[in-house]
Design a protein around this motif. Structure first.
Motif: not given
Length: 151
Positions: A63-77, A113-118
């Motif tokens: 992140f801009p403050d230097g902390a680790e940023a881990i993106p989390l995606d919604q499922r493929l498709g 990484a992916e998860v099912a929905d919002s």
């Protein structure tokens, strides 16, 4: 000029049927109102679209403050996923697939990484201040903080 030839009659009938079909077709769905979120416990209060794109494309892990940023995606498709990437990174699903194939092959990164929905994204992000995700605005609650409204 009174009689239509069989060919003109067929063309006229085809045009009438086409126009009737268009009139009966449902209107396209309105674009979702997407928001990028972090945990309510995260110190991050805002992100720019280019920062979000860099995090989700594996070009930045902070992140801009230097902390680790881990993106989390919604499922493929998922339509929301496709819309997010198109609006934030200008990448279609095939371009995104090619991007990650190259990143993985060259050893420069792994897709999020992916998860099912919002709702699943919101729950996971709420529990971990290092995660960042995107959801439909209607799924917001006090456990997460919107840091970007996707235009």
């Amino acid at each position: 000029m009174g009689q239509l030839t069989p060919l003109r009659r067929r063309a006229t009938l085809t045009l009438v049927m086409l126009l009737a079909g268009l009139a009966a077709a449902p209107a396209p769905a309105a674009a979702s109102e997407l928001v990028v979120i972090v945990s309510a416990r995260s110190p991050v209060t805002a992100l720019r679209p280019d920062q979000v794109a860099a995090i989700f494309l594996g070009q930045s892990v902070r992140f801009p403050d230097g902390a680790e940023a881990i993106p989390l995606d919604q499922r493929l498709g998922a339509p929301l996923r496709d819309e997010f990437y198109l609006r934030v990174t200008s990448k279609t699903p095939p371009l995104l697939k090619a991007w990650w194939s190259k990143m993985v092959f060259t050893g420069r990164g792994q897709p999020p990484a992916e998860v099912a929905d919002s709702a699943a994204v919101r729950r996971r992000v709420a529990d971990n201040p290092g995660l960042v995700g995107y959801i439909d605005r209607s799924a917001l609650d006090a456990s997460v903080r919107p840091v970007l409204v996707v235009q």
